[in-house]
Design a protein around this motif. Structure first.
Motif, short mmCIF file in Angstrom:
data_model
loop_
_atom_site.label_atom_id
_atom_site.label_comp_id
_atom_site.label_asym_id
_atom_site.label_seq_id
_atom_site.Cartn_x
_atom_site.Cartn_y
_atom_site.Cartn_z
N ASP A 215 1.16 -1.47 -0.21
CA ASP A 215 0.15 -0.10 -0.29
C ASP A 215 1.23 1.62 0.01
N CYS B 149 2.93 5.15 9.21
CA CYS B 149 1.91 3.34 9.04
C CYS B 149 2.88 2.54 8.55
N HIS C 205 4.13 2.49 5.00
CA HIS C 205 3.63 2.18 4.24
C HIS C 205 4.86 2.43 2.96
N GLU D 127 -5.05 2.70 1.31
CA GLU D 127 -5.48 2.13 2.29
C GLU D 127 -6.27 2.60 3.26
N GLU D 128 -5.81 3.75 3.98
CA GLU D 128 -6.29 3.88 5.23
C GLU D 128 -8.16 4.94 5.28
N HIS E 210 2.78 -6.20 6.13
CA HIS E 210 2.42 -4.90 7.05
C HIS E 210 3.84 -5.15 8.00
#
Ligand code: NI
Length: 396
Positions: free
Chosen positions: A81, A106, A108, A141-142, A166
């Motif tokens: 992502d 996050c 990504h 994605e968020e 992830h």
């Protein structure tokens, strides 16, 4: 029988280590929010071009590219992502965000860098690939809009299985969690509107107080967790917003609540709006008020396929040895990777990036979130190794 590879993926990941780190730092400096990943998308395309890998755009700023092996076989998709968050970066690292108020909090940025590193490895060993590896760089994605958009644009057409990574802040660097079964929770949203009858604060007998009715709804909804759901079956029901009333001596006419539910059991998930509506309507009625519920099924749980998980854990062992596989409790966070898994089997790996000595110990979405960059080499190798192992397993 498993083919003996002519190249050592682990060694190649080490060779490309600096490349992947520099890419990650580039993405980190230019974080872009969901559906605005324009420069990020451009950078990914530039890198694929340098490798001689053809690509197509999808889902707005997303990118899809196929690495075709020389032998026929299945198609495995690898997903990364792309989006960042509206979080102010509070670290003092040399490659700190250059976009005020935005941060790759996050991780990504690392997913994209690792997938590009894996693309380099896989592209150099096409003659040993049984089938096709599809690279999916997914935006947004968020806000959970990216995966559905990519699927609409054909990202998993003809794809047999999908794998994602992830990076994970609660797992030590050098460990990977790739267990089968539920790994992340379903994430649904709800909105409640309460209607009473407003009036003077000194005359409750002439009013129906929406503040009191709303408060009772908040309290009663929790009994769904404590009294109606098996204690072994995790459920979270959180109301994050409650608005009612205008001033201290006016009895409120209306109340508004917004919240989220998290669970892992699809049956329980399906029942939630029905049960919630029963409690909401009847509680409101007990006070002479009325209430409505709007329930939005936003995303299902991320459930790792058993066979994919098995293949992945063997890949982890090849890269990190026997102790590389880490037991980690499923999390109540959500992931829009669930949309792919609703259609094809696959798995999501949590790759550890925690290292207290390097101050990599803050939670995701925190302004001080940081990763131990040693995790990048591991993730790069894992993307590539998993793709090869999956395709070999299902060799035609
Ligand atoms: Ni994330």
């Amino acid at each position: 029988m498993e083919a003996i590879l002519k190249v050592d993926i682990k060694e190649l990941a080490r060779e490309y280590r600096d490349y992947v780190i520099s890419l990650r730092r580039h993405f980190h400096q230019y974080p872009e929010l969901s559906l605005e990943e324009f420069e990020t998308s451009k950078k990914i395309k530039e890198e694929l071009e340098k490798m001689g890998i053809e690509y197509v755009s999808a889902g707005g700023t997303g990118v899809i590219a196929d690495i075709k092996g020389s032998k026929p076989g299945k198609t495995i998709a690898l997903r990364a992502d792309m989006d960042a968050l509206p979080v102010e970066e509070l670290t003092e690292c040399a490659f700190k965000s250059k976009i005020d108020g935005n941060m790759h909090a996050c991780g990504h940025d690392s997913h994209m860098a690792m997938l590009l590193g894996a693309a380099k490895i896989l592209n150099g060993m096409r003659d040993q690939i049984n089938g096709t590896v599809r690279l999916i760089f997914q935006p947004a994605e968020e806000n959970a809009k990216g995966a559905p958009a990519m699927i609409r644009d054909g990202a998993i057409d003809g794809v047999d299985s999908i794998f994602a990574i992830h990076i994970w802040a609660q797992i030590p660097v050098g460990k990977v969690s790739l267990e089968a079964g539920p790994r992340m929770a379903s994430t649904d949203w709800f909105y409640i509107d309460v209607k009473g009858k407003g009036g003077h604060g000194s005359q409750p007998e002439n009013c129906i107080d929406a503040v009191v009715a709303s408060s009772a709804i908040v309290m009663n909804l929790q009994t769904l967790v404590s009294r109606e759901t098996r204690p072994h079956n995790p459920l979270v029901l959180s109301i994050g917003l409650l608005h009612s009333g205008t001033r201290l001596n006016v009895i409120a006419e209306e109340g508004r609540m917004e919240g989220t539910t998290r669970c892992f059991d699809p049956e329980l998930r399906k029942q939630l709006p029905i049960k919630m509506e029963r409690i909401i309507k009847n509680t409101a009625e007990a006070f002479g008020a009325t209430a409505t519920l709007e329930y939005d099924f936003a995303g299902s749980a991320v459930v790792n396929d058993e066979r994919c998980s098995e293949i992945g854990q063997a890949s982890v062992e090849k890269i990190l040895g026997k102790d590389g596989n880490y037991q980690f409790e499923k999390v109540t966070g959500g992931e829009d990777f669930c949309f792919y898994l609703e259609q094809i089997p696959g798995a999501l790996a949590f790759v550890g990036c925690k290292n207290d000595e390097k101050q990599c110990c803050y939670a995701h979405h925190n302004g001080r979130f940081a990763i131990d960059e040693d995790s990048l080499e591991i993730g790069t190798a894992l993307y590539a190794q998993y793709a090869i192992d999956f395709l070999n397993k299902y060799e035609k």
